[in-house]
Scaffold this motif. Structure first.
Motif, PDB file in Angstrom:
ATOM      1  N   VAL A   1       5.407  -9.087  -2.834  1.00 40.77           N
ATOM      2  CA  VAL A   1       4.355  -8.294  -3.484  1.00 40.77           C
ATOM      3  C   VAL A   1       4.947  -7.231  -4.411  1.00 40.77           C
ATOM      4  O   VAL A   1       4.265  -6.293  -4.805  1.00 40.77           O
ATOM      5  CB  VAL A   1       3.444  -7.639  -2.430  1.00 40.77           C
ATOM      6  N   ALA A   2       6.207  -7.415  -4.777  1.00 38.79           N
ATOM      7  CA  ALA A   2       6.893  -6.472  -5.670  1.00 38.79           C
ATOM      8  C   ALA A   2       6.706  -5.038  -5.185  1.00 38.79           C
ATOM      9  O   ALA A   2       6.346  -4.142  -5.956  1.00 38.79           O
ATOM     10  CB  ALA A   2       6.396  -6.634  -7.101  1.00 38.79           C
TER      11      ALA A   2
ATOM     12  N   PHE B   1      -4.755   0.560  -3.355  1.00 41.16           N
ATOM     13  CA  PHE B   1      -3.492  -0.141  -3.589  1.00 41.16           C
ATOM     14  C   PHE B   1      -3.623  -0.919  -4.892  1.00 41.16           C
ATOM     15  O   PHE B   1      -4.719  -1.037  -5.463  1.00 41.16           O
ATOM     16  CB  PHE B   1      -3.156  -1.080  -2.427  1.00 41.16           C
ATOM     17  N   ASP B   2      -2.505  -1.450  -5.384  1.00 46.52           N
ATOM     18  CA  ASP B   2      -2.491  -2.208  -6.629  1.00 46.52           C
ATOM     19  C   ASP B   2      -2.893  -3.651  -6.355  1.00 46.52           C
ATOM     20  O   ASP B   2      -2.081  -4.452  -5.886  1.00 46.52           O
ATOM     21  CB  ASP B   2      -1.094  -2.142  -7.253  1.00 46.52           C
ATOM     22  N   GLY B   3      -4.149  -3.981  -6.642  1.00 48.05           N
ATOM     23  CA  GLY B   3      -4.655  -5.318  -6.376  1.00 48.05           C
ATOM     24  C   GLY B   3      -3.990  -6.395  -7.211  1.00 48.05           C
ATOM     25  O   GLY B   3      -4.016  -7.572  -6.846  1.00 48.05           O
TER      26      GLY B   3
ATOM     27  N   GLU C   1       6.095   2.352  -0.575  1.00 42.61           N
ATOM     28  CA  GLU C   1       4.974   1.471  -0.247  1.00 42.61           C
ATOM     29  C   GLU C   1       5.257   0.714   1.050  1.00 42.61           C
ATOM     30  O   GLU C   1       6.402   0.412   1.371  1.00 42.61           O
ATOM     31  CB  GLU C   1       4.704   0.469  -1.365  1.00 42.61           C
ATOM     32  N   THR C   2       4.189   0.401   1.779  1.00 42.80           N
ATOM     33  CA  THR C   2       4.271  -0.360   3.015  1.00 42.80           C
ATOM     34  C   THR C   2       3.603  -1.713   2.811  1.00 42.80           C
ATOM     35  O   THR C   2       2.523  -1.802   2.207  1.00 42.80           O
ATOM     36  CB  THR C   2       3.565   0.391   4.161  1.00 42.80           C
TER      37      THR C   2
ATOM     38  N   VAL D   1       0.849  -1.188   0.000  1.00 43.44           N
ATOM     39  CA  VAL D   1       0.000   0.000   0.000  1.00 43.44           C
ATOM     40  C   VAL D   1       0.893   1.249   0.000  1.00 43.44           C
ATOM     41  O   VAL D   1       1.845   1.309   0.787  1.00 43.44           O
ATOM     42  CB  VAL D   1      -0.906   0.028   1.245  1.00 43.44           C
ATOM     43  N   PRO D   2       0.622   2.224  -0.859  1.00 46.19           N
ATOM     44  CA  PRO D   2       1.378   3.479  -0.766  1.00 46.19           C
ATOM     45  C   PRO D   2       1.329   4.014   0.660  1.00 46.19           C
ATOM     46  O   PRO D   2       0.246   4.153   1.246  1.00 46.19           O
ATOM     47  CB  PRO D   2       0.651   4.396  -1.752  1.00 46.19           C
ATOM     48  N   SER D   3       2.492   4.283   1.230  1.00 46.47           N
ATOM     49  CA  SER D   3       2.558   4.668   2.644  1.00 46.47           C
ATOM     50  C   SER D   3       1.694   5.878   2.949  1.00 46.47           C
ATOM     51  O   SER D   3       1.111   5.978   4.040  1.00 46.47           O
ATOM     52  CB  SER D   3       4.008   4.926   3.043  1.00 46.47           C
TER      53      SER D   3
END
Length: 238
Positions: A178-179, A221-223, A184-185, A131-133
């Motif tokens: 998760v690449a 976030f990028d699913g 990102e966190t 997830v973007p921090s």
């Protein structure tokens, strides 16, 4: 704030029984060291992904199944003290483990969402995502809005955890799983179900309702890089 040690590991399928035995023997000791709950589960319905998946997260080999588990602590101080005691106690025998510890991924997470009545459970859906921090509050809001959908269809608990101590590994780690990109966190999450039948029925109902129920709550976030799967609970100490 409750603290979670989360892990994913590759288990030799032919040593499944040994893994279960080791997990059930270790769990009461970990509780003795201050943990509030210890859970171990083994892969049952874990799909392959195009970009990321649980198999690649631990570089799983032929003949290996996936382990997913966590330890809940009252807070990070309890985790620190408990892990110190764990490392010093001769009863925590780590010889001849049923998995390759070099490829196990683990980390420390703050529990930011904990919804549902909880209680006994036999099956979990596990998730790891990046997830973007800067979207932390948006992520929490998204999950709080999504949790009732799962609880309405049979889940008993929906937990989301935000990474705070997630180390890089030499072979595998959560970031690579998760690449994760800069800024990102890594988050570690699970949904508890009474059993697999309840999960299968509930998941079907959730998917049928998802487009409508979540239309105003897009994922922050990028699913495509989220890894997920269904796991049978083989040991639970609480």
């Amino acid at each position: 704030m409750s603290y979670v040690t989360g892990c994913v590991l590759p288990v030799e399928a032919e040593r499944r029984a040994r893994f279960v035995d080791q997990a059930r023997k270790a769990a009461p000791l970990i509780r003795e060291f201050g943990a509030s709950c210890v859970v171990d589960a083994l892969g049952d319905d874990v799909p392959k992904g195009k970009i990321t998946d649980f198999y690649r997260s631990v570089a799983a080999r032929d003949g290996e199944i996936l382990g997913f588990g966590w330890i809940e602590w009252p807070d990070s101080a309890a985790r620190d003290a408990g892990e110190s005691r764990m490392m010093a106690d001769p009863r925590m025998d780590v010889s001849d483990m049923a998995f390759d510890a070099r490829r196990m991924i683990h980390g420390g997470f703050e529990m930011v969402v904990d919804e549902g009545p909880a209680g006994p459970f036999g099956y979990v859906d596990g998730f790891v995502l990046a997830v973007p921090s800067e979207n932390r509050e948006g992520f929490i809001a998204h999950c709080l809005a999504a949790a009732p959908l799962f609880l309405r269809h049979g889940a008993t608990r929906h937990v989301e955890c935000w990474g705070v101590d997630v180390p890089a590994g030499q072979v595998t780690d959560f970031q690579r799983a998760v690449a994760a990109e800069p800024g990102e966190t890594v988050c570690f999450s699970w949904i508890e179900w009474p059993d697999k039948a309840a999960r299968d029925a509930g998941q079907k109902a959730v998917f049928a309702e998802m487009d409508t129920a979540m239309a105003d709550n897009p994922m922050p976030f990028d699913g495509r890089r989220m890894i997920y799967g269904g796991f049978d609970v083989v040991s639970r100490e609480a």
